[in-house]
Every structure is written in C-alpha cells, then in structure tokens.
Design a protein around this motif. Structure first.
Motif, PDB file in Angstrom:
ATOM      1  N   ASP A  10      51.497  70.527  37.483  1.00  0.00           N
ATOM      2  CA  ASP A  10      52.157  70.855  36.354  1.00  0.00           C
ATOM      3  C   ASP A  10      53.547  72.251  36.690  1.00  0.00           C
ATOM      4  OD1 ASP A  10      51.393  69.445  34.850  1.00  0.00           O
ATOM      5  OD2 ASP A  10      50.257  70.479  33.598  1.00  0.00           O
ATOM      6  N   HIS A  11      54.093  72.591  37.944  1.00  0.00           N
ATOM      7  CA  HIS A  11      54.274  73.418  38.740  1.00  0.00           C
ATOM      8  C   HIS A  11      55.455  73.293  39.784  1.00  0.00           C
ATOM      9  CE1 HIS A  11      51.981  76.689  36.194  1.00  0.00           C
ATOM     10  NE2 HIS A  11      52.239  76.150  35.454  1.00  0.00           N
ATOM     11  N   ILE A  12      54.694  71.974  39.848  1.00  0.00           N
ATOM     12  CA  ILE A  12      55.899  71.848  41.268  1.00  0.00           C
ATOM     13  C   ILE A  12      56.756  70.138  41.097  1.00  0.00           C
ATOM     14  CG2 ILE A  12      54.895  70.718  43.739  1.00  0.00           C
ATOM     15  CD1 ILE A  12      52.747  72.572  43.161  1.00  0.00           C
ATOM     16  N   LEU A  13      57.722  70.140  41.355  1.00  0.00           N
ATOM     17  CA  LEU A  13      58.122  69.071  41.527  1.00  0.00           C
ATOM     18  C   LEU A  13      58.272  68.665  43.053  1.00  0.00           C
ATOM     19  CD1 LEU A  13      60.690  67.040  40.071  1.00  0.00           C
ATOM     20  CD2 LEU A  13      62.329  68.675  40.618  1.00  0.00           C
ATOM     21  N   ALA A  14      57.933  67.253  43.437  1.00  0.00           N
ATOM     22  CA  ALA A  14      58.528  66.901  44.643  1.00  0.00           C
ATOM     23  C   ALA A  14      59.346  66.032  44.419  1.00  0.00           C
ATOM     24  CB  ALA A  14      57.540  65.605  44.912  1.00  0.00           C
ATOM     25  N   CYS A  15      60.532  66.262  45.456  1.00  0.00           N
ATOM     26  CA  CYS A  15      62.103  65.644  46.196  1.00  0.00           C
ATOM     27  C   CYS A  15      62.026  65.111  47.099  1.00  0.00           C
ATOM     28  CB  CYS A  15      63.031  67.040  45.981  1.00  0.00           C
ATOM     29  SG  CYS A  15      64.745  65.911  45.915  1.00  0.00           S
ATOM     30  N   VAL A  16      61.827  63.254  47.220  1.00  0.00           N
ATOM     31  CA  VAL A  16      62.007  62.726  48.377  1.00  0.00           C
ATOM     32  C   VAL A  16      63.687  62.901  48.708  1.00  0.00           C
ATOM     33  CG1 VAL A  16      61.612  60.230  48.962  1.00  0.00           C
ATOM     34  CG2 VAL A  16      60.386  61.573  47.864  1.00  0.00           C
ATOM     35  N   LEU A  17      63.754  63.474  49.722  1.00  0.00           N
ATOM     36  CA  LEU A  17      65.420  63.430  50.436  1.00  0.00           C
ATOM     37  C   LEU A  17      65.736  62.110  50.741  1.00  0.00           C
ATOM     38  CD1 LEU A  17      64.635  66.886  52.022  1.00  0.00           C
ATOM     39  CD2 LEU A  17      65.599  66.121  49.204  1.00  0.00           C
ATOM     40  N   ALA A  18      66.903  61.617  49.878  1.00  0.00           N
ATOM     41  CA  ALA A  18      67.293  60.412  50.571  1.00  0.00           C
ATOM     42  C   ALA A  18      68.224  60.505  51.162  1.00  0.00           C
ATOM     43  CB  ALA A  18      66.656  59.001  49.990  1.00  0.00           C
ATOM     44  N   GLY A  19      69.105  61.485  51.274  1.00  0.00           N
ATOM     45  CA  GLY A  19      70.541  60.994  50.564  1.00  0.00           C
ATOM     46  C   GLY A  19      71.513  60.920  51.809  1.00  0.00           C
ATOM     47  N   GLY A  20      70.996  61.222  53.157  1.00  0.00           N
ATOM     48  CA  GLY A  20      71.452  60.835  54.243  1.00  0.00           C
ATOM     49  C   GLY A  20      72.864  60.056  54.679  1.00  0.00           C
ATOM     50  N   GLN A  21      73.069  59.850  55.922  1.00  0.00           N
ATOM     51  CA  GLN A  21      73.895  58.758  55.863  1.00  0.00           C
ATOM     52  C   GLN A  21      72.977  57.858  56.852  1.00  0.00           C
ATOM     53  OE1 GLN A  21      77.442  61.449  57.176  1.00  0.00           O
ATOM     54  NE2 GLN A  21      79.056  59.796  55.261  1.00  0.00           N
ATOM     55  N   SER A  22      71.880  57.878  57.313  1.00  0.00           N
ATOM     56  CA  SER A  22      71.731  57.455  58.368  1.00  0.00           C
ATOM     57  C   SER A  22      71.810  56.350  60.020  1.00  0.00           C
ATOM     58  CB  SER A  22      70.889  55.782  57.504  1.00  0.00           C
ATOM     59  OG  SER A  22      70.122  56.359  55.836  1.00  0.00           O
ATOM     60  N   ARG A  23      72.918  57.549  60.125  1.00  0.00           N
ATOM     61  CA  ARG A  23      74.114  57.146  61.289  1.00  0.00           C
ATOM     62  C   ARG A  23      72.854  56.387  62.294  1.00  0.00           C
ATOM     63  NH1 ARG A  23      76.798  61.480  60.400  1.00  0.00           N
ATOM     64  NH2 ARG A  23      78.307  61.782  59.055  1.00  0.00           N
ATOM     65  N   ARG A  24      72.105  56.596  62.864  1.00  0.00           N
ATOM     66  CA  ARG A  24      71.122  55.958  63.525  1.00  0.00           C
ATOM     67  C   ARG A  24      70.738  54.947  63.258  1.00  0.00           C
ATOM     68  NH1 ARG A  24      68.295  61.516  65.870  1.00  0.00           N
ATOM     69  NH2 ARG A  24      68.805  62.266  63.290  1.00  0.00           N
ATOM     70  N   MET A  25      70.582  55.025  62.300  1.00  0.00           N
ATOM     71  CA  MET A  25      70.066  53.104  61.846  1.00  0.00           C
ATOM     72  C   MET A  25      70.712  52.347  61.528  1.00  0.00           C
ATOM     73  SD  MET A  25      66.542  51.919  61.208  1.00  0.00           S
ATOM     74  CE  MET A  25      65.383  53.330  60.801  1.00  0.00           C
ATOM     75  N   GLY A  26      72.209  52.674  61.559  1.00  0.00           N
ATOM     76  CA  GLY A  26      72.803  51.570  61.400  1.00  0.00           C
ATOM     77  C   GLY A  26      74.025  51.960  60.563  1.00  0.00           C
ATOM     78  N   GLY A  27      73.444  53.194  58.762  1.00  0.00           N
ATOM     79  CA  GLY A  27      73.446  53.187  58.132  1.00  0.00           C
ATOM     80  C   GLY A  27      73.129  52.372  56.687  1.00  0.00           C
ATOM     81  N   GLY A  28      73.634  52.511  55.696  1.00  0.00           N
ATOM     82  CA  GLY A  28      72.169  51.952  54.510  1.00  0.00           C
ATOM     83  C   GLY A  28      71.620  52.890  53.741  1.00  0.00           C
ATOM     84  N   ASP A  29      70.757  51.873  53.336  1.00  0.00           N
ATOM     85  CA  ASP A  29      69.673  53.145  52.961  1.00  0.00           C
ATOM     86  C   ASP A  29      68.374  52.697  53.879  1.00  0.00           C
ATOM     87  OD1 ASP A  29      70.661  54.859  50.358  1.00  0.00           O
ATOM     88  OD2 ASP A  29      71.171  52.528  49.444  1.00  0.00           O
ATOM     89  N   LYS A  30      68.066  53.636  54.550  1.00  0.00           N
ATOM     90  CA  LYS A  30      66.645  53.395  55.454  1.00  0.00           C
ATOM     91  C   LYS A  30      65.627  53.654  54.585  1.00  0.00           C
ATOM     92  CE  LYS A  30      66.673  58.086  57.914  1.00  0.00           C
ATOM     93  NZ  LYS A  30      66.869  58.735  59.204  1.00  0.00           N
ATOM     94  N   THR A  31      65.621  53.374  53.726  1.00  0.00           N
ATOM     95  CA  THR A  31      63.996  54.773  53.174  1.00  0.00           C
ATOM     96  C   THR A  31      63.829  52.944  52.327  1.00  0.00           C
ATOM     97  OG1 THR A  31      62.760  56.016  51.321  1.00  0.00           O
ATOM     98  CG2 THR A  31      65.292  55.301  51.081  1.00  0.00           C
ATOM     99  N   LEU A  32      64.660  51.968  52.349  1.00  0.00           N
ATOM    100  CA  LEU A  32      64.437  51.175  51.769  1.00  0.00           C
ATOM    101  C   LEU A  32      63.882  50.010  53.005  1.00  0.00           C
ATOM    102  CD1 LEU A  32      67.803  51.131  48.401  1.00  0.00           C
ATOM    103  CD2 LEU A  32      64.711  51.427  48.762  1.00  0.00           C
ATOM    104  N   LEU A  33      64.383  50.002  53.433  1.00  0.00           N
ATOM    105  CA  LEU A  33      64.351  48.938  54.713  1.00  0.00           C
ATOM    106  C   LEU A  33      62.242  48.999  55.049  1.00  0.00           C
ATOM    107  CD1 LEU A  33      65.905  50.438  57.682  1.00  0.00           C
ATOM    108  CD2 LEU A  33      66.518  48.760  55.839  1.00  0.00           C
TER     109      LEU A  33
END
Length: 216
Positions: A10-33
């Motif tokens: 209850d004292h911990i919040l998890a934050c998934v970091l997906a705010g980058g630009q994914s340049r090396r993946m060619g752009g877009g949301d790599k976390t959704l691939l």
C-alpha cells in the motif's frame, strides 16, 4: 544502517516508464510491439501486478492508445523528452497528488519484459527506516538505474534538478543522495539477464525466442 520492516504494498506505487522516443526501434511505442502472442507491455504487467497494488504508466502523447490496460497514464511534466528521470518525476508527482499513503515509487522500464518477479520485494527489503535512500537494481555487476526504488520525499529535489537544466542522466542525480544496490540473478524462465531490454528490432527476436524456449 538499520533496515525497516518490509514496506507494505500500500506504500508503493509502480511506474512503468514508456515515455521515450524509441529511436533505435524506429519510433512509436515499442512497449506495444508484440513478443510472442501479446504486446510487450502485457508481459510486463503480468509480472508487475502480483507485486504491487498500484501501477501507473508514464507515456507522452495521446493516452487513448493504452486504454485496454485500464491504468492511469501520466505524461512527463518536464518538456523535451528529458529521459528516465522525467518519467520518475512524473511517477513521484502522481504518488504525492493521488496516493497519500505511498512513500516510494518503483520504476520499471517499458521495454524489459523479463524483469524479476520479486523485484519490488527485494528492492524494498534493505531500505532503512530513518532517511530517504534510493535502491537500484544490478545484474552481472552492471547497474540498471531505470529499475529503482525512489522515495517520494525526494520529489522536490528532483523537480528542481530537472527544472534547472541539470543532467537528465539518472546517476548524476542519484549521486546527490544515499543509495544502495541490489543484485539479481538471471531470469529462471528464459535464462536471460532479467534486465534484458528490447531496444532494436533484433532484440524483439531474442525475446520471442526466449519465450518459445520457456514455454517448450
């Protein structure tokens, strides 16, 4: 340094970091691939949800593309894609604003699908009771500063640091504060470094092969 009793979920919040630009993946949301039969973010959340009761997703742009996950989506509060520290700041800000019982935020990279299933328990176990201390994950004697435990108490200092134009590199700011390192073994299911991240298209192939091997 005396450790406290393990922090309550209850004292911990998890934050998934997906705010980058994914340049090396060619752009877009790599976390959704897709890796295997599901998007990478689905695998990440399957590992994360048993570890904590509260999760937010740090991502910029239209939050509607993450609607299926039914998570709060928080964008960077610092302009210019300031890197992981901006995402960590967004998570800390959300915690202070919306989760008054949360004392710490755990950050998880949005491109690392095999991170430890005991990540939060092991990061929180050695945290002392009397002062704010950052915990960072390591494997194979390598530091992974995007996987960390961050006291909400340090929010104001981080906000000032980024607002003043200081380095967006995680360790540059961490060095201002007390920190500890927590070592993790390889992922038992895939045999990979638990912090293997899919930065490039060929990394997706590695992840898919690992999943096939694990399910065989």
């Amino acid at each position: 340094m005396t450790s406290r009793a393990q922090l309550s979920p209850d004292h911990i919040l998890a934050c998934v970091l997906a705010g980058g630009q994914s340049r090396r993946m060619g752009g877009g949301d790599k976390t959704l691939l897709d890796i295997g039969s599901k998007p990478m973010l689905t695998y990440i959340l399957e590992r994360l949800r048993p570890q904590t009761n509260q999760i937010v997703l740090n991502a910029n742009g239209d939050p509607e593309r993450f609607t299926q996950y039914d998570l709060p989506v928080v964008s960077d509060t610092i302009d210019g894609f300031a890197g992981p520290l901006a995402g960590i700041l967004a998570g800390l800000t959300y915690a202070r604003t919306h989760c008054p019982d949360v004392t710490h935020v755990v950050s998880v990279a949005g491109d690392t699908p095999f991170f430890p299933q005991d990540l939060i328990a092991r990061l929180t176990a050695p945290i002392p009771d009397k002062k704010p201390v950052i915990a960072l994950a390591t494997s194979h004697e390598r530091l992974h500063p995007v996987f960390g435990l961050w006291p909400v108490e340090l929010l104001d200092d981080l906000e000032r640091w980024l607002a003043s134009g200081k380095s967006g590199k995680v360790l540059a700011w961490v060095d201002r504060h007390d920190s500890i390192e927590v070592a993790f073994p390889d992922d038992p299911e895939t045999g990979l470094d638990p912090f293997f991240n899919a930065n490039r298209p060929e990394d997706l192939d590695v992840a898919r092969s690992a999943l096939e091997k694990a399910s065989a």
